[in-house]
Motif scaffolding. Structure first.
Motif: not given
Length: 104
Positions: A83-84, A98-104
């Motif tokens: 996910t991004l 403001a924020d970049l969220n990476l999920g695996v």
């Protein structure tokens, strides 16, 4: 997320931030995708009233292709858990990441 007393333009010009952005650009360079994009970038189906809005990669398009589909060019394996999202914040009438969220 930037604090209210931080200037987004100054923060984005910080050498460490610029180096991180260059590393991400180099790591995510995809065949047939020109950076910076010369096509039209749009955000579709995202609304909100708050000062910070979360935008999924599936809502960002470049010339009709979602950011998610561009991220997965050349990918292999099961990508369903990847996910991004971007948290964008409105300051002085302009939107900033403001924020970049990476999920695996």
């Amino acid at each position: 997320m930037a604090s209210p007393d931080q200037d987004p333009e100054t923060s984005c010009n910080d050498p460490a931030v610029l180096e991180t952005a260059k590393s991400l650009r180099d790591a995510w360079a995809k065949p047939g995708v020109e950076l910076p994009p010369r096509g039209k970038v749009e955000v579709i189906g995202v609304t909100g009233d708050g000062p910070v809005i979360t935008v999924p990669d599936t809502a960002i398009t470049l010339d009709g292709r979602t950011l998610r589909s561009l991220e997965l060019i050349g990918g292999s394996g099961d990508s369903k858990s990847f996910t991004l999202t971007l948290n964008v914040e409105k300051r002085d009438g302009a939107w900033y990441v403001a924020d970049l969220n990476l999920g695996v």
